[in-house]
Design a protein around this motif. Structure first.
Motif, PDB file in Angstrom:
ATOM      1  N   TYR A 114       0.864  -1.186   0.000  1.00  0.00           N
ATOM      2  CA  TYR A 114       0.000   0.000   0.000  1.00  0.00           C
ATOM      3  C   TYR A 114       0.894   1.227   0.000  1.00  0.00           C
ATOM      4  O   TYR A 114       1.660   1.440   0.941  1.00  0.00           O
ATOM      5  N   TRP A 115       0.803   2.012  -1.037  1.00  0.00           N
ATOM      6  CA  TRP A 115       1.602   3.229  -1.146  1.00  0.00           C
ATOM      7  C   TRP A 115       3.083   2.944  -0.889  1.00  0.00           C
ATOM      8  O   TRP A 115       3.745   3.633  -0.136  1.00  0.00           O
ATOM      9  N   TYR A 116       3.551   1.836  -1.482  1.00  0.00           N
ATOM     10  CA  TYR A 116       4.964   1.463  -1.479  1.00  0.00           C
ATOM     11  C   TYR A 116       5.475   1.065  -0.102  1.00  0.00           C
ATOM     12  O   TYR A 116       6.668   1.089   0.158  1.00  0.00           O
ATOM     13  N   SER A 117       4.571   0.659   0.751  1.00  0.00           N
ATOM     14  CA  SER A 117       4.930   0.183   2.080  1.00  0.00           C
ATOM     15  C   SER A 117       3.962  -0.921   2.472  1.00  0.00           C
ATOM     16  O   SER A 117       3.094  -1.309   1.687  1.00  0.00           O
ATOM     17  N   MET A 118       4.090  -1.411   3.692  1.00  0.00           N
ATOM     18  CA  MET A 118       3.153  -2.412   4.194  1.00  0.00           C
ATOM     19  C   MET A 118       1.823  -1.743   4.492  1.00  0.00           C
ATOM     20  O   MET A 118       1.744  -0.516   4.613  1.00  0.00           O
ATOM     21  N   ILE A 166       9.425 -15.170   7.138  1.00  0.00           N
ATOM     22  CA  ILE A 166       9.216 -15.059   5.695  1.00  0.00           C
ATOM     23  C   ILE A 166       8.273 -13.885   5.469  1.00  0.00           C
ATOM     24  O   ILE A 166       7.278 -13.726   6.186  1.00  0.00           O
ATOM     25  N   VAL A 167       8.568 -13.071   4.479  1.00  0.00           N
ATOM     26  CA  VAL A 167       7.723 -11.929   4.139  1.00  0.00           C
ATOM     27  C   VAL A 167       7.156 -12.162   2.745  1.00  0.00           C
ATOM     28  O   VAL A 167       7.889 -12.488   1.806  1.00  0.00           O
ATOM     29  N   VAL A 168       5.847 -12.017   2.629  1.00  0.00           N
ATOM     30  CA  VAL A 168       5.149 -12.180   1.352  1.00  0.00           C
ATOM     31  C   VAL A 168       4.395 -10.885   1.079  1.00  0.00           C
ATOM     32  O   VAL A 168       3.529 -10.489   1.865  1.00  0.00           O
ATOM     33  N   VAL A 169       4.760 -10.204  -0.013  1.00  0.00           N
ATOM     34  CA  VAL A 169       4.109  -8.948  -0.371  1.00  0.00           C
ATOM     35  C   VAL A 169       3.642  -9.016  -1.821  1.00  0.00           C
ATOM     36  O   VAL A 169       4.263  -9.671  -2.656  1.00  0.00           O
ATOM     37  N   GLU A 226       4.795  -2.163 -10.524  1.00  0.00           N
ATOM     38  CA  GLU A 226       6.181  -2.615 -10.584  1.00  0.00           C
ATOM     39  C   GLU A 226       6.707  -3.021  -9.202  1.00  0.00           C
ATOM     40  O   GLU A 226       7.740  -2.537  -8.735  1.00  0.00           O
ATOM     41  N   PRO A 227       6.015  -3.952  -8.544  1.00  0.00           N
ATOM     42  CA  PRO A 227       6.377  -4.277  -7.167  1.00  0.00           C
ATOM     43  C   PRO A 227       7.756  -4.899  -6.991  1.00  0.00           C
ATOM     44  O   PRO A 227       8.351  -4.763  -5.923  1.00  0.00           O
ATOM     45  N   ARG A 228       8.280  -5.557  -8.009  1.00  0.00           N
ATOM     46  CA  ARG A 228       9.599  -6.185  -7.847  1.00  0.00           C
ATOM     47  C   ARG A 228      10.713  -5.145  -7.772  1.00  0.00           C
ATOM     48  O   ARG A 228      11.812  -5.448  -7.325  1.00  0.00           O
ATOM     49  N   ILE A 229      10.415  -3.935  -8.178  1.00  0.00           N
ATOM     50  CA  ILE A 229      11.342  -2.810  -8.013  1.00  0.00           C
ATOM     51  C   ILE A 229      10.865  -1.915  -6.879  1.00  0.00           C
ATOM     52  O   ILE A 229      11.572  -1.670  -5.909  1.00  0.00           O
ATOM     53  N   LYS A 230       9.626  -1.452  -6.976  1.00  0.00           N
ATOM     54  CA  LYS A 230       9.107  -0.484  -6.011  1.00  0.00           C
ATOM     55  C   LYS A 230       8.773  -1.110  -4.661  1.00  0.00           C
ATOM     56  O   LYS A 230       8.602  -0.386  -3.681  1.00  0.00           O
ATOM     57  N   GLY A 231       8.704  -2.434  -4.585  1.00  0.00           N
ATOM     58  CA  GLY A 231       8.451  -3.110  -3.321  1.00  0.00           C
ATOM     59  C   GLY A 231       9.722  -3.426  -2.536  1.00  0.00           C
ATOM     60  O   GLY A 231       9.657  -3.835  -1.383  1.00  0.00           O
ATOM     61  N   LEU A 232      10.878  -3.215  -3.157  1.00  0.00           N
ATOM     62  CA  LEU A 232      12.140  -3.520  -2.468  1.00  0.00           C
ATOM     63  C   LEU A 232      12.353  -2.685  -1.194  1.00  0.00           C
ATOM     64  O   LEU A 232      12.850  -3.223  -0.200  1.00  0.00           O
ATOM     65  N   PRO A 233      11.993  -1.396  -1.181  1.00  0.00           N
ATOM     66  CA  PRO A 233      12.124  -0.665   0.083  1.00  0.00           C
ATOM     67  C   PRO A 233      11.276  -1.279   1.208  1.00  0.00           C
ATOM     68  O   PRO A 233      11.688  -1.260   2.370  1.00  0.00           O
ATOM     69  N   LEU A 234      10.136  -1.842   0.877  1.00  0.00           N
ATOM     70  CA  LEU A 234       9.310  -2.512   1.883  1.00  0.00           C
ATOM     71  C   LEU A 234      10.034  -3.752   2.418  1.00  0.00           C
ATOM     72  O   LEU A 234      10.038  -4.001   3.626  1.00  0.00           O
ATOM     73  N   ILE A 235      10.661  -4.494   1.535  1.00  0.00           N
ATOM     74  CA  ILE A 235      11.432  -5.659   1.972  1.00  0.00           C
ATOM     75  C   ILE A 235      12.573  -5.202   2.884  1.00  0.00           C
ATOM     76  O   ILE A 235      12.823  -5.804   3.933  1.00  0.00           O
ATOM     77  N   GLN A 236      13.247  -4.115   2.513  1.00  0.00           N
ATOM     78  CA  GLN A 236      14.312  -3.583   3.370  1.00  0.00           C
ATOM     79  C   GLN A 236      13.760  -3.122   4.711  1.00  0.00           C
ATOM     80  O   GLN A 236      14.409  -3.301   5.743  1.00  0.00           O
ATOM     81  N   GLN A 237      12.580  -2.538   4.702  1.00  0.00           N
ATOM     82  CA  GLN A 237      11.950  -2.114   5.962  1.00  0.00           C
ATOM     83  C   GLN A 237      11.764  -3.319   6.881  1.00  0.00           C
ATOM     84  O   GLN A 237      12.105  -3.265   8.068  1.00  0.00           O
ATOM     85  N   PHE A 238      11.240  -4.410   6.339  1.00  0.00           N
ATOM     86  CA  PHE A 238      11.118  -5.635   7.136  1.00  0.00           C
ATOM     87  C   PHE A 238      12.500  -6.125   7.578  1.00  0.00           C
ATOM     88  O   PHE A 238      12.703  -6.509   8.727  1.00  0.00           O
ATOM     89  N   ILE A 280       8.014 -11.316  -3.622  1.00  0.00           N
ATOM     90  CA  ILE A 280       7.267 -10.155  -4.100  1.00  0.00           C
ATOM     91  C   ILE A 280       6.436 -10.628  -5.282  1.00  0.00           C
ATOM     92  O   ILE A 280       6.979 -11.101  -6.281  1.00  0.00           O
ATOM     93  N   GLY A 281       5.119 -10.506  -5.152  1.00  0.00           N
ATOM     94  CA  GLY A 281       4.214 -10.913  -6.217  1.00  0.00           C
ATOM     95  C   GLY A 281       3.628  -9.726  -6.948  1.00  0.00           C
ATOM     96  O   GLY A 281       3.557  -8.614  -6.417  1.00  0.00           O
TER      97      GLY A 281
END
Length: 187
Positions: free
Chosen positions: A79-83, A116-119, A124-136, A152-153
């Motif tokens: 959601y808005w590039y975050s969890m 395990i984190v599933v987002v 473009e979540p495989r790029i724009k979702g990476l900061p969320l993965i780093q946050q986790f 990242i799906g």
């Protein structure tokens, strides 16, 4: 091995939940819907004279589920590039939980959990979702929790995750690793 999925979506059966379900296919697990819990936002009292106070809400259910688990899966839409806000509220309250005298062994137990984190997202979540993965990653690192893996799906509409062969393949790989006991072995 006790596996718990924490679903941070505002709707049941969403894409992030479906992808997490593939990770635990044919494996006994429990699922907790964060949206069904009444969890108040954190009031930061770390530096107050009396520190954090017990809050009358459902957060203890989350802490107790963590305490009983060997593997936890955090599943959230992007959601808005975050969890999701639901998931963020849950994570924020960990500041209080690790200081709660009712759970004296929680900090030590967190060191043994495999995470395990599933987002899932649509922009473009495989790029724009990476900061969320780093946050986790940084959050789990702060808590000394092992960050075992993530997926990242890609999905926009309900059910679209079934079209993401890459995410489904990663989920199948994680499923086999869980079945083999890979995530519960000592490292």
């Amino acid at each position: 091995m006790k596996i718990t999925i924490f679903v941070g979506s505002s709707r049941k059966g969403g894409n992030s939940e479906k992808l997490a379900d593939f990770v635990v296919h044919d494996i006994e697990h429990e699922k907790m819907y964060v949206k069904d819990l009444h969890i108040r936002p954190i009031e930061d009292l770390r530096h107050a004279e009396n520190g954090f106070q017990t809050i009358d809400d459902d957060y203890d259910q989350f802490v107790e589920a963590l305490a009983k688990s060997d593997v936890v899966i955090f599943a959230t839409p992007i959601y808005w590039y975050s969890m999701s806000g639901l998931m963020k509220n849950l994570i924020d309250r960990l500041s209080q939980a690790i200081r709660d005298k009712r759970y004296p062994n929680l900090k030590e137990h967190l060191k043994t959990l495999r995470t395990i984190v599933v987002v899932v997202g649509g922009d473009e979540p495989r790029i724009k979702g990476l900061p969320l993965i780093q946050q986790f990653q940084y959050t789990l690192e702060f808590l000394n929790m092992p960050f075992s893996s993530y997926i990242i799906g890609v999905a926009n509409q309900p059910g679209d995750i079934l079209k993401d062969s890459s995410a489904l393949s990663q989920a199948a790989w994680l499923n086999q690793k869980l079945k083999s006991g890979f995530f519960t072995e000592e490292r």
